[in-house]
Design an enzyme around this catalytic site. Structure first.
Site, PDB file in Angstrom:
ATOM      1  CG  HIS A 140      -8.305   4.243   4.470  1.00 27.49           C
ATOM      2  ND1 HIS A 140      -8.371   5.435   3.810  1.00 27.49           N
ATOM      3  CD2 HIS A 140      -7.114   4.227   5.111  1.00 27.49           C
ATOM      4  CE1 HIS A 140      -7.256   6.109   4.031  1.00 27.49           C
ATOM      5  NE2 HIS A 140      -6.487   5.399   4.821  1.00 27.49           N
ATOM      6  CG  HIS A 165      25.912  -9.494 -17.754  1.00 25.27           C
ATOM      7  ND1 HIS A 165      25.146  -8.988 -16.733  1.00 25.27           N
ATOM      8  CD2 HIS A 165      26.895  -8.584 -17.977  1.00 25.27           C
ATOM      9  CE1 HIS A 165      25.652  -7.818 -16.345  1.00 25.27           C
ATOM     10  NE2 HIS A 165      26.707  -7.554 -17.100  1.00 25.27           N
ATOM     11  CG  HIS A 169       0.327   4.423   3.117  1.00 22.54           C
ATOM     12  ND1 HIS A 169      -0.582   3.575   2.529  1.00 22.54           N
ATOM     13  CD2 HIS A 169       0.311   5.562   2.374  1.00 22.54           C
ATOM     14  CE1 HIS A 169      -1.130   4.180   1.473  1.00 22.54           C
ATOM     15  NE2 HIS A 169      -0.601   5.381   1.361  1.00 22.54           N
ATOM     16  CB  THR A 175       0.814  11.696   2.526  1.00 23.51           C
ATOM     17  OG1 THR A 175       0.394  11.048   3.725  1.00 23.51           O
ATOM     18  CG2 THR A 175      -0.376  12.008   1.658  1.00 23.51           C
ATOM     19  CG  HIS A 220       2.106   7.991  -1.649  1.00 24.99           C
ATOM     20  ND1 HIS A 220       1.285   7.894  -2.731  1.00 24.99           N
ATOM     21  CD2 HIS A 220       1.335   7.751  -0.563  1.00 24.99           C
ATOM     22  CE1 HIS A 220       0.034   7.625  -2.308  1.00 24.99           C
ATOM     23  NE2 HIS A 220       0.046   7.544  -0.987  1.00 24.99           N
ATOM     24  NE  ARG A 245      -6.536   3.544   1.415  1.00 29.46           N
ATOM     25  CZ  ARG A 245      -5.612   4.503   1.354  1.00 29.46           C
ATOM     26  NH1 ARG A 245      -5.829   5.610   0.649  1.00 29.46           N
ATOM     27  NH2 ARG A 245      -4.454   4.365   1.962  1.00 29.46           N
ATOM     28  CD  GLU A 246      -2.615   5.309  -2.084  1.00 30.26           C
ATOM     29  OE1 GLU A 246      -2.575   5.556  -0.871  1.00 30.26           O
ATOM     30  OE2 GLU A 246      -2.608   6.200  -2.957  1.00 30.26           O
ATOM     31  NE  ARG A 266      -4.186   3.062   9.944  1.00 34.85           N
ATOM     32  CZ  ARG A 266      -4.134   3.532   8.700  1.00 34.85           C
ATOM     33  NH1 ARG A 266      -3.243   3.084   7.857  1.00 34.85           N
ATOM     34  NH2 ARG A 266      -4.995   4.453   8.285  1.00 34.85           N
TER      35      ARG A 266
HETATM   36  C1  HCA Z   1      -5.371   8.923   1.535  1.00 32.46           C
HETATM   37  C2  HCA Z   1      -4.040   9.236   2.142  1.00 32.46           C
HETATM   38  C3  HCA Z   1      -3.176   8.061   2.488  1.00 32.46           C
HETATM   39  C4  HCA Z   1      -3.546   7.447   3.798  1.00 32.46           C
HETATM   40  C5  HCA Z   1      -2.540   6.490   4.344  1.00 32.46           C
HETATM   41  C6  HCA Z   1      -2.914   5.849   5.648  1.00 32.46           C
HETATM   42  C7  HCA Z   1      -1.742   8.658   2.549  1.00 32.46           C
HETATM   43  O1  HCA Z   1      -5.448   8.790   0.313  1.00 32.46           O
HETATM   44  O2  HCA Z   1      -6.349   8.851   2.274  1.00 32.46           O
HETATM   45  O3  HCA Z   1      -4.083   5.577   5.889  1.00 32.46           O
HETATM   46  O4  HCA Z   1      -1.999   5.564   6.434  1.00 32.46           O
HETATM   47  O5  HCA Z   1      -0.945   8.387   1.681  1.00 32.46           O
HETATM   48  O6  HCA Z   1      -1.531   9.444   3.481  1.00 32.46           O
HETATM   49  O7  HCA Z   1      -3.204   7.095   1.458  1.00 32.46           O
HETATM   50 CU    CU Z   2      -1.525   6.911   0.259  1.00 33.84          CU
END
Ligand code: HCA
Ligand code: CU
Length: 396
Positions: free
Chosen positions: A89, A307, A210, A183, A212, A29-30, A149
């Site tokens: 998702h 080392h 989640h 995000t 980044h 997905r991501e 979720r």
């Molecule tokens: C996206 C955004 C998402 C969703 C994360 C989540 C983010 O690309 O749709 O579903 O919790 O980083 O906010 O990946």
């Molecule tokens: Cu994301």
């Protein structure tokens, strides 16, 4: 047998055993949102099986609304009968939710932007309107019998009062899990710890994180989320995703292996990780980065004489992870100006010859002089070691 003994203090730092969070693996997905990713159906099936064999608890799949192929692939993967639970998702709309349920996945991850930036520029809804939408979509999903979720995109730039209002409603409506999404990768580790701590102590619900990696904090943030009470952590192989991606699977595994090796070994087949990462890297047209945790080319290579001497006598001196857990070997680099006689002698043993300390020191000195002039091929070092050993033989 592993030469890293748990009693050495190199692994299993946690004193109390707390259940590690489930991994929601989002390469499908991501990861599909990574600039180099364009998976075919066969490639998605292959990745799904590899991740399932590795032992991740969940696979998150691209929305079936994204394209006809996305929908078919989602149905196919949901029907494979994998051990991992499958999730898709979707946006927070009834139309998306209906299609998501029809794909046969075990769970649906709903997401809606909640920060002022996204409310303004993405969908234009107020917080009350977000709550209204949740009120339409969550009951439908709960009644459909899937795991539900509800996540707010850009949670870290959303007012905590707004997050609380949204999640309180989501919990009342029966969600199984709420999601905090950093995000834009702006969250600070301690801030995430505090936010998740607050949510998990206020609400009786599982919490997913989640994160980044825009500021290089994705693993630290995921770890702090777990320490704060998160029950689920999102990862992707090599961290692939939008921009520079999210918490990388191997980085997460490295972090939790140091924390509780026994629990990690019970759950995951760690020896499958290097091949999994290599395969996904090649599918998206990149190399595994040299500095990737565990699987990077230099992850277990030791160079400086100080080392290498210590590692040769006890690897835990300079390793917090045991490469053998991942089916890997450490490498001791010897043909360079930082080398030491212990490493030279150890290389001799690999070549089947024994050098005394003074001979090994002579060879190390010769290598240093050569390496000051130009880079030295490993074969040159081996020749020097073998001829030093021969000279000893002749002298006898
Ligand atoms: C996206 C955004 C998402 C969703 C994360 C989540 C983010 O690309 O749709 O579903 O919790 O980083 O906010 O990946
Ligand atoms: Cu994301």
């Amino acid at each position: 047998m592993s030469d890293h003994q748990p009693s050495s203090g190199a692994t299993s730092r946690g004193t109390t055993r707390r259940r590690l969070p489930a991994i929601i693996e989002s390469t499908l997905r991501e990861g599909e949102q990574f600039y180099g990713a364009d998976f075919t159906t066969q490639q998605k099936l292959r990745i799904a099986r590899l991740l399932d064999d590795f032992g991740v608890e969940y696979l998150e799949l691209t929305s079936p609304m994204a394209s006809p192929r996305s929908r078919e692939d989602c149905e196919t993967i949901a029907g494979l009968g994998l051990r991992a639970r499958t999730l898709t998702h979707t946006r927070c709309t009834l139309a998306d939710a209906r299609v998501a349920v029809e794909t046969g996945v075990d769970g649906v991850d709903i997401v809606i932007g909640a920060s002022p930036q996204l409310r303004r520029a993405s969908h234009g809804f107020s917080v009350d309107e977000i709550i209204g939408r949740a009120g339409e979509v969550i009951p439908f999903l709960v009644e459909s019998g899937v795991e539900v979720r509800f996540s707010t995109e850009d949670s870290m730039r959303t007012e905590i009062a707004d997050l609380l209002r949204i999640y309180e409603r989501a919990v009342d409506l029966g969600v199984h899990r709420i999601g905090i999404a950093d995000t834009v990768g702006v969250g600070r580790p301690r801030e995430i710890h505090a936010l998740i701590g607050r949510l998990s102590s206020t609400l009786d619900v599982d919490v997913e994180f989640h994160g980044h990696n825009d500021t290089g904090c994705a693993v630290a943030n995921a770890f702090c989320a777990w320490e704060g009470g998160a029950t689920h952590i999102d990862t992707s192989v090599l961290g692939i995703g939008e921009r520079n991606g999210i918490t990388p699977l191997a980085g997460w595994i490295a972090r939790v292996t140091v924390e509780d090796r026994a629990q990690v070994l019970e759950r995951y087949r760690l020896e499958l990780l290097p091949a999994l990462e290599r395969e996904v890297a090649s599918l998206v047209g990149i190399d595994v980065p040299f500095n990737a945790c565990i699987t990077g080319t230099s992850a277990f290579s030791h160079k400086a004489g100080i080392h290498t001497k210590a590692v040769l006598s006890d690897p835990t001196t300079y390793e917090c992870l045991d490469p053998a857990d991942f089916g890997l070997n450490r490498s001791i680099l010897t043909a360079h100006r930082l080398t030491g006689w212990n490493a030279v002698r150890a290389r001799g043993v690999e070549l089947g010859v024994e050098l005394c300390e003074s001979r090994a020191r002579e060879v190390a000195g010769a290598i240093k002089r050569l390496a000051d002039e130009h880079s030295v091929d490993a074969a040159v070092l081996d020749e020097l070691i073998l001829s030093a050993a021969q000279a000893v033989e002749v002298a006898r």
